[in-house]
Motif scaffolding. Structure first.
Motif, PDB file in Angstrom:
ATOM      1  N   UNK A 141      41.398   1.677  70.507  1.00 28.21           N
ATOM      2  CA  UNK A 141      41.502   0.379  69.861  1.00 28.21           C
ATOM      3  C   UNK A 141      40.396  -0.553  70.350  1.00 28.21           C
ATOM      4  N   UNK A 142      39.547  -0.985  69.438  1.00 30.36           N
ATOM      5  CA  UNK A 142      38.432  -1.862  69.783  1.00 30.36           C
ATOM      6  C   UNK A 142      38.826  -3.334  69.865  1.00 30.36           C
ATOM      7  N   UNK A 143      40.097  -3.632  69.690  1.00 26.24           N
ATOM      8  CA  UNK A 143      40.550  -5.027  69.731  1.00 26.24           C
ATOM      9  C   UNK A 143      41.560  -5.275  70.843  1.00 26.24           C
ATOM     10  N   UNK A 144      41.721  -4.334  71.753  1.00 25.57           N
ATOM     11  CA  UNK A 144      42.606  -4.533  72.890  1.00 25.57           C
ATOM     12  C   UNK A 144      41.837  -5.008  74.104  1.00 25.57           C
ATOM     13  N   UNK A 145      42.512  -5.296  75.205  1.00 27.64           N
ATOM     14  CA  UNK A 145      41.810  -5.670  76.440  1.00 27.64           C
ATOM     15  C   UNK A 145      40.835  -4.566  76.848  1.00 27.64           C
ATOM     16  N   UNK A 146      39.664  -4.975  77.327  1.00 27.41           N
ATOM     17  CA  UNK A 146      38.636  -4.005  77.691  1.00 27.41           C
ATOM     18  C   UNK A 146      39.101  -3.163  78.876  1.00 27.41           C
ATOM     19  N   UNK A 147      39.020  -1.860  78.733  1.00 29.80           N
ATOM     20  CA  UNK A 147      39.404  -0.933  79.798  1.00 29.80           C
ATOM     21  C   UNK A 147      38.212  -0.095  80.249  1.00 29.80           C
ATOM     22  N   UNK A 148      37.002  -0.495  79.846  1.00 33.82           N
ATOM     23  CA  UNK A 148      35.831   0.327  80.141  1.00 33.82           C
ATOM     24  C   UNK A 148      34.749  -0.441  80.888  1.00 33.82           C
ATOM     25  N   UNK A 149      34.124  -1.430  80.246  1.00 34.00           N
ATOM     26  CA  UNK A 149      32.887  -2.018  80.754  1.00 34.00           C
ATOM     27  C   UNK A 149      33.047  -3.398  81.390  1.00 34.00           C
ATOM     28  N   UNK A 150      34.094  -4.099  81.069  1.00 34.91           N
ATOM     29  CA  UNK A 150      34.292  -5.457  81.600  1.00 34.91           C
ATOM     30  C   UNK A 150      35.777  -5.624  81.899  1.00 34.91           C
ATOM     31  N   UNK A 151      36.231  -4.893  82.906  1.00 38.76           N
ATOM     32  CA  UNK A 151      37.660  -4.751  83.173  1.00 38.76           C
ATOM     33  C   UNK A 151      38.169  -5.894  84.049  1.00 38.76           C
ATOM     34  N   UNK A 152      39.285  -6.473  83.652  1.00 40.22           N
ATOM     35  CA  UNK A 152      40.033  -7.374  84.521  1.00 40.22           C
ATOM     36  C   UNK A 152      40.964  -6.482  85.346  1.00 40.22           C
ATOM     37  N   UNK A 153      40.619  -6.278  86.608  1.00 40.51           N
ATOM     38  CA  UNK A 153      41.323  -5.279  87.414  1.00 40.51           C
ATOM     39  C   UNK A 153      42.750  -5.698  87.758  1.00 40.51           C
TER      40      UNK A 153
END
Length: 646
Positions: A141-153
């Motif tokens: 899903x390209x509209x969910x929270x980023x889990x790849x390049x700019x992650x809020x840990x």
């Protein structure tokens, strides 16, 4: 007809036939919290008919800034729910409990899926530790929270807790159930964006029905990127009041890729839950190079403008929301794709086009994949920041290995862990990980007549279902771009395809299965950008091609680079041509794309395809190098453009 007009039916009309399994399901919202909860969503999400409302405006999430996968670095709206769902299955013929996890997220790398598995284990009694297998898949899903390049840990750690909770809850809710599996075809809202344009329309359904006749879960498998409104922005006037409410001023008052949504799988979930109840899981399939809704025709389906094949809109059909353009982008477009997918699933199930599983077979097998990491950009992103212990790719630190020179193939036993150490590259002046190999795995599940192959990335249809029956005789049917951009006809080879190794009656090829290695591009069509222009001036690459030193005016073939990396002595050119060739193979994937070859920039390796097919052969015990599938027509009127441009 829109699914919303169909009355709900949450109970089977009769006790289902078939073998008995034990099945449980659960889900959790993974939307970022505000003031410690999701109470802010009670404000209500936009109605389905709304074209431009990005959702509930949010000034700040509890965990801080949340980037959108493949979108803006600062999400400010929540359009609909984003969830993680789990379905646990056990059978009398096996002591294993298989748990399938589907997350409305961009991607979940292997090391992060392992975090979810570990959190599941610490929540379970030790007696279950060796019995439970958790298979994790993101819908991409390209509209969910980023889990790849700019992650809020902080958010990511909480998300993995929620995923583990859903798995444990699903296991705890297991009860007697019967399974039915079905298959059909569906085209609406999907197209291949890269030559050769091969699209597999297979739609698969697995549904669990309890002894009381109530549906426990419905799992759906189809091939399409959830990116219906990617890079689109609702008009400024539609969000002006929201901007004032959350403090966005001037040019910052925009919603382009700043809203969180599950995209069309979220609509699918809503409609199937309305119809059947229970949990809904969506498993994406052959997404590679590039299956998506971008150029697909999407219209308001009605008796006046029926679905037909789902490929080409009837004359005069209104586009999303009544707009004349059937390729118009708005939130209604997303809804229509999800509604019609749900309607297709309902037709399959309600018309009895499947079968109740008669055998209690339940099996799990996996095969490791150990692959050279040829994308230098990934090695840069995987550098560990000594201050935070994090990398720029994913949540946890990915494991890389240093292997000896030579072609291999290697196993982890032949190599050594790089210790998360990095080294500076003097030519481009950046730090990169020392390791140049990585480990992944393929997983194969069988439930009665259903086989599910969990593939660790974005694999194209020609590698899952095969080249179409007429591809060798009339290849032009599958090409729409200028012929010189891709391996054409007989020059396009794959080495085989996944489902030819499977002997199951129903065959699912799940993409992003417990890992995400990017695009799987056959070596015959792999191109690596020539970087000589960056170092020696514009026109150098064209000169190298004219001399015969490189394969194409702007790039080298994957086969050439593979030979150069594995056997540097094979280069017969002297300096400085030798340096240009070596530098291109080393940095080309990271520094840009060859014309028409974006996918290679997001591929971990030119070795992915042979590594995948070898893993499939190991896990199935079937060795088959057939490339053309005689049972796959692969071409339908209007898809791709008839004749292409050749």
């Amino acid at each position: 007809v829109p699914v919303g007009t169909v009355g709900a039916s949450r109970r089977a009309t009769a006790a289902p036939p078939g073998a008995w399994f034990r099945v449980g399901a659960a889900s959790r919202s993974v939307l970022p919290r505000v003031d410690g909860s999701h109470a802010y969503t009670r404000e209500g999400f936009p109605p389905r008919h709304d074209l431009y409302d990005p959702g509930i405006p949010v000034a700040r999430f509890d965990d801080g800034r949340i980037a959108v996968g493949n979108g803006n670095r600062d999400a400010r709206w929540v359009h609909d729910d984003v969830r993680v769902a789990a379905m646990a299955v056990a059978s009398p013929s096996s002591d294993q409990v298989l748990v399938f996890v589907s997350a409305d997220l961009y991607m979940i790398f292997r090391q992060d899926a392992d975090v979810i598995r570990w959190k599941v284990l610490v929540r379970l009694p030790p007696a279950l530790w060796s019995r439970v297998k958790v298979l994790v898949s993101a819908t991409h899903n390209h509209h969910g929270p980023d889990t790849a390049f700019d992650v809020n840990h902080s958010w990511y750690a909480w998300m993995t807790d929620r995923a583990a909770d859903a798995v444990v809850a699903a296991i705890g809710r297991m009860r007697p159930a019967r399974l039915r599996v079905a298959s059909g075809e569906h085209f609406f809202g999907a197209r291949d964006g890269t030559d050769p344009q091969v699209f597999d329309p297979t739609l698969g359904v697995l549904q669990a029905v309890g002894a009381n006749g109530r549906v426990i879960a419905t799992a759906v498998h189809w091939n399409n990127h959830p990116e219906a409104t990617l890079f689109w922005s609702p008009p400024r006037e539609a969000i002006a009041a929201d901007c004032a409410r959350i403090g966005l001023v001037g040019d910052d008052c925009h919603a382009k890729d700043r809203y969180l949504s599950a995209d069309f799988p979220g609509v699918l979930r809503q409609d199937l839950q309305r119809r059947y109840g229970g949990q809904v899981l969506f498993f994406n399939g052959a997404l590679g190079v590039i299956i998506g809704p971008g150029s697909a025709q999407v219209w308001e389906v009605s008796p006046t403008h029926p679905l037909g094949t789902g490929i080409v809109a009837p004359p005069g059909a209104p586009g999303p929301g009544g707009i004349p353009d059937v390729r118009a982008e708005n939130f209604r477009r997303t809804v229509l794709i999800g509604e019609q997918l749900a309607a297709a699933v309902i037709r399959i199930l309600d018309r009895g086009r499947g079968e109740w599983v008669a055998r209690t077979r339940l099996s799990y097998r996996s095969a490791p994949m150990f692959v050279r990491l040829t994308n230098f950009g990934f090695r840069v992103l995987l550098v560990v920041d000594p201050a935070t212990g994090r990398t720029s790719l994913g949540h946890s630190v990915g494991v890389l290995y240093e292997c000896p020179p030579g072609p291999g193939p290697y196993t982890p036993a032949d190599c050594r862990w790089d210790g998360n150490r990095s080294v500076r590259d003097d030519l481009v002046g950046v730090e990169h990980r020392r390791g140049d190999h990585f480990a992944s795995a393929l997983e194969y599940v069988q439930i009665g007549p259903l086989g599910m192959m969990f593939l660790p990335g974005e694999v194209p249809s020609e590698l899952t279902r095969g080249l179409p029956a007429g591809f060798r005789s009339t290849p032009e049917r599958w090409y729409a771009e200028p012929r010189e951009l891709h391996a054409f006809g007989d020059a396009f080879t794959t080495g085989g395809y996944v489902t030819s190794h499977m002997r199951d009656r129903y065959r699912w090829t799940v993409g992003l299965g417990s890992d995400e290695l990017g695009y799987f591009v056959p070596l015959s069509n792999f191109r690596v950008r020539c970087v000589a222009d960056e170092f020696a001036g514009e026109g150098t690459c064209a000169l190298l091609h004219a001399l015969g030193a490189i394969d194409f005016p702007d790039s080298l073939s994957g086969a050439t680079c593979k030979r150069v990396v594995e056997d540097p002595g094979s280069i017969t050119w002297g300096e400085p041509i030798r340096t240009a060739i070596v530098a291109s193979c080393r940095y080309g994937q990271a520094l840009g794309q060859a014309r028409g070859h974006y996918e290679e920039t997001n591929s971990a390796s030119w070795d992915l395809v042979p590594a995948l097919l070898e893993a499939v052969r190991r896990v199935t015990g079937v060795r088959d190098t057939t490339e053309v599938n005689p049972d796959f027509p692969g071409w339908w009127e209007g898809y791709p453009p008839p004749g292409g441009t050749g």
